[in-house]
Design an enzyme around this catalytic site. Structure first.
Site, PDB file in Angstrom:
ATOM      1  N   HIS A   1      -3.842  -2.332   2.384  1.00  0.00           N
ATOM      2  CA  HIS A   1      -3.376  -2.187   3.897  1.00  0.00           C
ATOM      3  C   HIS A   1      -3.280  -3.528   4.595  1.00  0.00           C
ATOM      4  O   HIS A   1      -2.397  -3.592   5.348  1.00  0.00           O
ATOM      5  CB  HIS A   1      -4.438  -1.149   4.525  1.00  0.00           C
ATOM      6  CG  HIS A   1      -4.080   0.304   4.275  1.00  0.00           C
ATOM      7  ND1 HIS A   1      -4.742   0.927   3.036  1.00  0.00           N
ATOM      8  CD2 HIS A   1      -3.532   1.170   4.894  1.00  0.00           C
ATOM      9  CE1 HIS A   1      -4.158   2.114   2.988  1.00  0.00           C
ATOM     10  NE2 HIS A   1      -3.655   2.329   4.140  1.00  0.00           N
TER      11      HIS A   1
ATOM     12  N   GLU B   1       0.799  -1.307  -0.083  1.00  0.00           N
ATOM     13  CA  GLU B   1      -0.078   0.130  -0.099  1.00  0.00           C
ATOM     14  C   GLU B   1       0.713   1.351   0.083  1.00  0.00           C
ATOM     15  O   GLU B   1       0.457   2.293  -0.231  1.00  0.00           O
ATOM     16  CB  GLU B   1      -0.772   0.062   1.223  1.00  0.00           C
ATOM     17  CG  GLU B   1      -0.331  -0.142   2.678  1.00  0.00           C
ATOM     18  CD  GLU B   1      -0.037   1.394   3.186  1.00  0.00           C
ATOM     19  OE1 GLU B   1      -0.725   2.187   2.746  1.00  0.00           O
ATOM     20  OE2 GLU B   1       0.570   1.410   4.182  1.00  0.00           O
TER      21      GLU B   1
END
Length: 339
Positions: free
Chosen positions: A307, A10
């Site tokens: 994430h 991410e």
């Protein structure tokens, strides 16, 4: 020394925060390059620099490169020391994200700690204080430690000026399984605003009521905060189940109509309520550190975010533990961690 390319996965500040926490607990030093390479402003922002400095201060660690804008740093962990600490970000950077950097290390300390954190408490790009209080910390407390947090003053973007106080009583983390959210207990829609027209909060509430007609009238509230805590507005939708609480937030932005903010937040909450997974996307991210440090555990979540995948990969590199991500019943996904 563990080498980390901050542009992988991410590519944001979560990698810095989690690396510092894991380094302090495992004793593994790390060198990170390309910090926040996938963000519009790469490098450490004020809140990230404060988080790294906090990690350094609670441990006497040695860290090169702690300044706003840096894209590379080396962190050599010291010994975690409990105590009373005060960290001020200096703008609306998230106090909650600074807390996430040092919470797990202080849970592994050999005594209790008290924290005062000043900065943003309700700003875009981070969970609001109420998410930590209602959703995250109750699960940490189920695992053994006792962590309490109080909101002393709201801090909106761009002014900041918020303050939270946290008390931590360490205990060994025991594994838990979070597979079933249980029955719905209650729901709430809260609009908090400061130094803005009441009409903004009224329109937020009205749009959510239209989008979530099953929610009772008693679930909706508006709270005006003192004007010196603004300007700012936050919408918080909370669904409390027997075993977990989910909170969806929306932050006021210039140029974004209140109706649009309410529509998006309501759609996100409806998506969670229509699913059967235990953890929403933000809670899932935050469960990775306590679960890997407990040694094992399971939880179900909605569609895995980048994430979450990045957090799993980084935790595995520091601890050597293995994660698995498999499809689960009802469209949920099962995250498991083990030796």
């Amino acid at each position: 020394m563990i080498s980390i390319d901050g542009s992988e996965g991410e590519g944001g500040g979560q990698m810095v925060r989690n690396a510092c926490a894991l380094s302090l607990i495992t004793g593994e030093p790390f060198h990170m390059t390309n910090i926040r390479a996938k963000r519009s402003k790469p490098g450490l922002m004020r809140q990230h620099a404060t988080a790294v400095e906090a990690a350094r201060q609670i441990s006497g660690s040695v860290c090169d490169g702690i300044h706003v804008g840096t894209t590379e740093l080396t962190f050599r962990p010291g010994k975690i020391s409990p105590g009373e600490y005060h960290f001020s970000i200096g703008n609306a950077g998230s106090t909650g994200l600074v807390l996430q950097t040092i919470l797990m290390p202080l849970i592994f300390a050999d005594g209790p700690s008290k924290l005062v954190l000043e900065g943003g408490t309700h700003a875009m790009g981070a969970p609001p204080f109420e998410f930590l209080e209602r959703c995250y910390l109750p699960l940490i407390n189920q695992m053994g430690p006792k962590v309490s947090a109080r909101l002393i003053r709201h801090g909106f973007y761009p002014r900041g000026g918020g303050r939270i106080e946290v008390e931590i009583e360490p205990a060994p983390l025991r594994p838990i399984a979070c597979l079933d959210r249980g029955a719905l207990v209650d729901v709430a829609c809260e609009a908090h605003f400061s130094a803005l027209s009441f009409d903004v909060a009224r329109r937020l509430r009205g749009r959510v009521q239209a989008a979530l007609p099953a929610w009772p009238e008693s679930a909706f509230s508006v709270r005006e905060l003192p004007p010196d805590q603004g300007p700012g507005v936050i919408l918080m939708l909370t669904a409390r189940y027997a075993h977990v609480t989910e909170l969806v937030s929306g932050f006021g932005q210039l140029g974004v109509p209140a109706e649009q903010l309410g529509k998006v937040a309501a759609a996100r909450m409806q998506g969670y309520q229509d699913a059967i997974a235990f953890a929403g996307p933000h809670l899932a991210d935050q469960l990775i550190l306590p679960f890997v440090l407990a040694g094992r555990g399971q939880f179900t979540t909605v569609k895995p975010s980048q994430h979450l995948l990045t957090a799993m990969d980084l935790a595995a590199r520091f601890t050597g533990r293995r994660f698995s991500l498999t499809d689960h019943e009802g469209g949920a996904h099962l995250v498991s961690v083990g030796p």
